[in-house]
Design an enzyme around this catalytic site. Structure first.
Site, mmCIF file in Angstrom:
data_model
loop_
_atom_site.group_PDB
_atom_site.id
_atom_site.type_symbol
_atom_site.label_atom_id
_atom_site.label_comp_id
_atom_site.label_asym_id
_atom_site.label_seq_id
_atom_site.Cartn_x
_atom_site.Cartn_y
_atom_site.Cartn_z
ATOM 1 N NE ARG A 15 -4.686 -1.189 9.615
ATOM 2 C CZ ARG A 15 -3.544 -0.748 9.076
ATOM 3 N NH1 ARG A 15 -3.398 0.497 8.715
ATOM 4 N NH2 ARG A 15 -2.559 -1.580 8.907
ATOM 5 C CE LYS A 40 -2.012 -1.055 3.936
ATOM 6 N NZ LYS A 40 -1.308 -2.319 4.244
ATOM 7 N NE ARG A 58 7.799 -2.905 6.239
ATOM 8 C CZ ARG A 58 6.483 -2.747 6.357
ATOM 9 N NH1 ARG A 58 5.816 -2.070 5.440
ATOM 10 N NH2 ARG A 58 5.842 -3.288 7.361
ATOM 11 N NE ARG A 93 6.283 -0.760 10.006
ATOM 12 C CZ ARG A 93 5.166 -0.680 9.308
ATOM 13 N NH1 ARG A 93 5.147 -0.016 8.165
ATOM 14 N NH2 ARG A 93 4.060 -1.263 9.718
ATOM 15 N NE ARG A 120 1.739 -5.101 11.104
ATOM 16 C CZ ARG A 120 2.874 -4.882 10.450
ATOM 17 N NH1 ARG A 120 4.012 -5.400 10.864
ATOM 18 N NH2 ARG A 120 2.879 -4.121 9.377
#
Ligand code: AP5
Length: 214
Positions: free
Chosen positions: A88, A13, A127, A160, A171
């Site tokens: 969300r 996203k 990431r 992160r 998540r």
């Protein structure tokens, strides 16, 4: 254009939102990024959000809705915006619609980036983000020019804190339970566009831009 980007954590996203934002010149609003900025600056909001984010849970609706409502009322959003990571929950979607309605505005398009869970876990492990400017990289799919350094501001790239396998799985479970129902919510409103996002960034961007007609 007022655009919402839906998708599981790590679906891409943020990556696609920043490309679209640059291409059509409207702000990219990421609720996750707003929370991370507040955590970095140790604000009261940041301290509260961290309790939920570290556990892979959603920050409560009333707080998140207030932040987005204030943000979309700012002058730079008058020509449109891209919402990344909001709404969300159905409650957030309803609140967004009523805030926009009061401003005589509406959402034009909702883009769902569809990526299978296993691909997501593999992606998130690679990431790296810049804590200074927020730029996002991937060790394999989007490596920085110099290892561990941000191409934009030379900041030291980090993982992160919510990108551990355990938190990613939590998540994903939260996404399937609380956010996935928004796909049918927006399909029923005739706003939904779905793009398969398992291919590389460039191919996904081509499909996204074609779907949006920009
Ligand atoms: P948020 O920051 O929104 O996290 P998220 O939804 O979990 O999504 P991500 O940012 O992890 O992933 P992304 O889809 O943007 O993927 P990206 O482009 O980075 O939210 C964090 C937390 O804040 C939430 O868990 C929640 O607690 C809270 N929160 C936020 N909004 C909230 C709300 N509305 N209500 C309540 N709580 C809220 O890509 C991932 C990686 O893959 C990158 O390394 C990238 O380079 C790479 N990549 C991207 N596309 C591709 C591709 N096509 N091929 C290969 N690699 C790719």
């Amino acid at each position: 254009m007022r655009l919402i980007i839906l998708g599981a954590p790590g679906a891409g996203k943020g990556t696609q939102a920043s490309i679209i934002s640059e291409k059509i010149g409207i702000p990219h609003i990421s609720t996750g990024e707003i929370f991370r900025d507040n955590i970095k600056n140790e604000t009261d909001l940041g301290k509260l959000a961290k309790e939920f984010i570290d556990k892979g849970q959603l920050v409560p609706d009333d707080i998140t809705i207030r932040i987005v409502k204030n943000r979309i009322e700012q002058a730079d959003c008058s020509r449109g915006f891209i919402l990344d990571g909001f709404p969300r929950t159905v409650a957030q979607a309803n609140a967004l619609e009523s805030s926009l309605c009061k401003m005589h505005q509406w959402i034009n398009k909702v883009l769902d980036i569809d990526v299978p869970d296993e691909k997501i876990i593999q992606r998130m492990m690679g990431r790296r983000v810049c804590p200074d400017c927020g730029a996002t990289y991937h060790l394999i799919h989007k490596p920085p020019v110099n290892p561990d350094k941000c191409d934009v501001c030379s900041g030291n790239l980090k993982r992160r804190e919510d990108d551990t396998e355990e938190t990613i799985r939590k998540r994903l479970a939260v996404y399937h339970k609380q956010t996935e129902p928004l796909i049918n919510y927006y399909r029923d409103k005739g706003l939904l566009l779905v793009v398969k996002g398992a291919e590389d960034v460039k191919d996904t961007t081509e499909k996204v831009l074609r779907a949006l007609g920009v």
